[in-house]
Motif scaffolding. Structure first.
Motif, PDB file in Angstrom:
ATOM      1  N   ASP A 202     -66.495  16.125  39.285  1.00 30.25           N
ATOM      2  CA  ASP A 202     -66.834  15.448  40.536  1.00 30.25           C
ATOM      3  C   ASP A 202     -67.772  14.265  40.279  1.00 30.25           C
ATOM      4  OD1 ASP A 202     -65.334  17.266  41.970  1.00 30.25           O
ATOM      5  OD2 ASP A 202     -67.024  18.636  42.273  1.00 30.25           O
ATOM      6  N   ILE A 203     -68.728  14.469  39.383  1.00 34.34           N
ATOM      7  CA  ILE A 203     -69.649  13.392  39.040  1.00 34.34           C
ATOM      8  C   ILE A 203     -68.889  12.233  38.391  1.00 34.34           C
ATOM      9  CG2 ILE A 203     -71.606  12.744  37.575  1.00 34.34           C
ATOM     10  CD1 ILE A 203     -72.490  14.395  39.902  1.00 34.34           C
ATOM     11  N   MET A 204     -67.958  12.545  37.489  1.00 35.40           N
ATOM     12  CA  MET A 204     -67.180  11.509  36.810  1.00 35.40           C
ATOM     13  C   MET A 204     -66.312  10.731  37.802  1.00 35.40           C
ATOM     14  SD  MET A 204     -67.958  11.342  33.675  1.00 35.40           S
ATOM     15  CE  MET A 204     -66.597  10.355  33.076  1.00 35.40           C
ATOM     16  N   MET A 205     -65.713  11.429  38.770  1.00 36.25           N
ATOM     17  CA  MET A 205     -64.901  10.743  39.771  1.00 36.25           C
ATOM     18  C   MET A 205     -65.756   9.824  40.627  1.00 36.25           C
ATOM     19  SD  MET A 205     -62.224  13.718  41.034  1.00 36.25           S
ATOM     20  CE  MET A 205     -61.606  12.655  42.318  1.00 36.25           C
ATOM     21  N   ALA A 206     -66.920  10.312  41.036  1.00 38.27           N
ATOM     22  CA  ALA A 206     -67.825   9.486  41.840  1.00 38.27           C
ATOM     23  C   ALA A 206     -68.313   8.272  41.053  1.00 38.27           C
ATOM     24  CB  ALA A 206     -69.022  10.328  42.303  1.00 38.27           C
ATOM     25  N   LEU A 207     -68.572   8.471  39.760  1.00 35.25           N
ATOM     26  CA  LEU A 207     -69.029   7.368  38.906  1.00 35.25           C
ATOM     27  C   LEU A 207     -67.931   6.317  38.745  1.00 35.25           C
ATOM     28  CD1 LEU A 207     -71.442   6.431  37.195  1.00 35.25           C
ATOM     29  CD2 LEU A 207     -70.448   7.641  35.252  1.00 35.25           C
ATOM     30  N   ARG A 208     -66.682   6.760  38.570  1.00 31.75           N
ATOM     31  CA  ARG A 208     -65.567   5.817  38.440  1.00 31.75           C
ATOM     32  C   ARG A 208     -65.367   5.016  39.725  1.00 31.75           C
ATOM     33  NH1 ARG A 208     -61.852  10.389  35.626  1.00 31.75           N
ATOM     34  NH2 ARG A 208     -62.568  10.106  33.455  1.00 31.75           N
ATOM     35  N   LYS A 209     -65.490   5.696  40.884  1.00 36.85           N
ATOM     36  CA  LYS A 209     -65.371   4.996  42.151  1.00 36.85           C
ATOM     37  C   LYS A 209     -66.469   3.943  42.315  1.00 36.85           C
ATOM     38  CE  LYS A 209     -63.144   8.763  44.719  1.00 36.85           C
ATOM     39  NZ  LYS A 209     -63.293   9.748  45.812  1.00 36.85           N
ATOM     40  N   LEU A 210     -67.692   4.315  41.904  1.00 38.43           N
ATOM     41  CA  LEU A 210     -68.816   3.382  42.011  1.00 38.43           C
ATOM     42  C   LEU A 210     -68.599   2.168  41.109  1.00 38.43           C
ATOM     43  CD1 LEU A 210     -71.681   2.715  43.016  1.00 38.43           C
ATOM     44  CD2 LEU A 210     -72.572   4.061  41.106  1.00 38.43           C
ATOM     45  N   SER A 212     -65.717   0.998  40.000  1.00 41.04           N
ATOM     46  CA  SER A 212     -64.599   0.198  40.517  1.00 41.04           C
ATOM     47  C   SER A 212     -65.045  -0.669  41.691  1.00 41.04           C
ATOM     48  CB  SER A 212     -63.443   1.109  40.934  1.00 41.04           C
ATOM     49  OG  SER A 212     -63.833   1.958  41.993  1.00 41.04           O
ATOM     50  N   LYS A 213     -65.939  -0.142  42.548  1.00 42.00           N
ATOM     51  CA  LYS A 213     -66.458  -0.930  43.676  1.00 42.00           C
ATOM     52  C   LYS A 213     -67.324  -2.084  43.198  1.00 42.00           C
ATOM     53  CE  LYS A 213     -66.469   2.747  47.173  1.00 42.00           C
ATOM     54  NZ  LYS A 213     -67.315   3.602  48.050  1.00 42.00           N
ATOM     55  N   LEU A 214     -68.138  -1.813  42.159  1.00 41.27           N
ATOM     56  CA  LEU A 214     -69.023  -2.858  41.635  1.00 41.27           C
ATOM     57  C   LEU A 214     -68.248  -3.974  40.954  1.00 41.27           C
ATOM     58  CD1 LEU A 214     -71.889  -0.644  40.135  1.00 41.27           C
ATOM     59  CD2 LEU A 214     -71.976  -2.005  42.232  1.00 41.27           C
ATOM     60  N   LEU A 215     -67.085  -3.632  40.377  1.00 36.66           N
ATOM     61  CA  LEU A 215     -66.284  -4.623  39.661  1.00 36.66           C
ATOM     62  C   LEU A 215     -65.400  -5.446  40.590  1.00 36.66           C
ATOM     63  CD1 LEU A 215     -65.200  -2.547  36.520  1.00 36.66           C
ATOM     64  CD2 LEU A 215     -66.969  -4.318  36.662  1.00 36.66           C
ATOM     65  N   ARG A 216     -65.297  -5.059  41.836  1.00 36.25           N
ATOM     66  CA  ARG A 216     -64.458  -5.822  42.789  1.00 36.25           C
ATOM     67  C   ARG A 216     -65.148  -7.131  43.193  1.00 36.25           C
ATOM     68  NH1 ARG A 216     -62.575  -0.914  46.845  1.00 36.25           N
ATOM     69  NH2 ARG A 216     -61.173   0.111  45.362  1.00 36.25           N
TER      70      ARG A 216
END
Length: 216
Positions: A202-210, A212-216
């Motif tokens: 769950d932590i890894m999924m949340a980190l990937r989402k974060l 991906s948002k920062l790279l947009r």
């Protein structure tokens, strides 16, 4: 007195950290190399004994080094360019010959830093040898993920501690010493919860989402 007390606590906690990391390496070794015996070998009683031994063993090391350092004569300035009372900056303030004290620091670093580090290396040598024998790729990946967090912490903590205490006085600039001390006293302990939770899906999924948002 306040400076000596602070140094004693820092050294005691540092030694305990080294020994706790060694105990954790042994835990990983048993889990991967002897998984069927793990519940028997690493039972609750053994874990408690390892923790108590790590904490108790840090006390004489911290008290001994502190008493030796503060037995030196201090006849000049009592101001140091550092965040806390650590061995290298305090040795710079001493008026007398600090050669024996530096030798004592080296010996303590070997006993409480290098010996546990070598035990960790031996443990991981056997762990890696066993992981490479696993036939399935998923099994190898799972075994490596079990050790990755602990290995990152070991490298960060031991790397900075070794640089500090294996060159305690003349070879280390004040700026470098301050920066390194921030790593093993504040930065790495702050990162520990993050590093150890990276195995949580769950932590890894949340980190990937974060990310991906920062790279947009």
């Amino acid at each position: 007195v306040a400076c000596a007390t602070q140094m004693c606590f820092v050294l005691t906690f540092g030694v305990s950290e080294c020994l706790l990391l060694t105990a954790m390496a042994y835990d990983r070794y048993v889990a991967i190399c002897n998984p069927l015996h793990y519940p028997l070998v690493m039972n609750h009683k053994v874990c408690v004994q390892l923790v108590i031994a790590s904490w108790v063993s840090g006390v004489p090391g911290g008290i001994g080094q502190t008493c030796q350092i503060f037995s030196l004569p201090f006849c000049g300035s009592n101001r140091m360019n550092h965040f806390f009372c650590d061995i290298p900056p305090v040795l710079r303030l001493a008026c007398g010959d600090t050669f024996l004290n530096e030798i004592a620091v080296y010996l303590a670093a070997v006993v409480f830093v290098m010996v546990p580090f070598l035990l960790i290396i031996v443990s991981y040598g056997k762990i890696i040898a066993n992981i490479l024998k696993i036939s399935s790729a998923s099994g190898r990946e799972k075994a490596f993920s079990t050790c990755s967090s602990h290995l990152i912490v070991v490298v960060l903590f031991y790397g900075t501690a070794t640089i500090t205490y294996l060159q305690p006085k003349p070879n280390q600039s004040e700026g470098t010493g301050k920066m390194i001390s921030l790593f093993y006293t504040i930065f790495i302990p702050t990162l520990n919860p993050i590093i150890y939770t990276l195995r949580n899906k769950d932590i890894m999924m949340a980190l990937r989402k974060l990310i991906s948002k920062l790279l947009r």
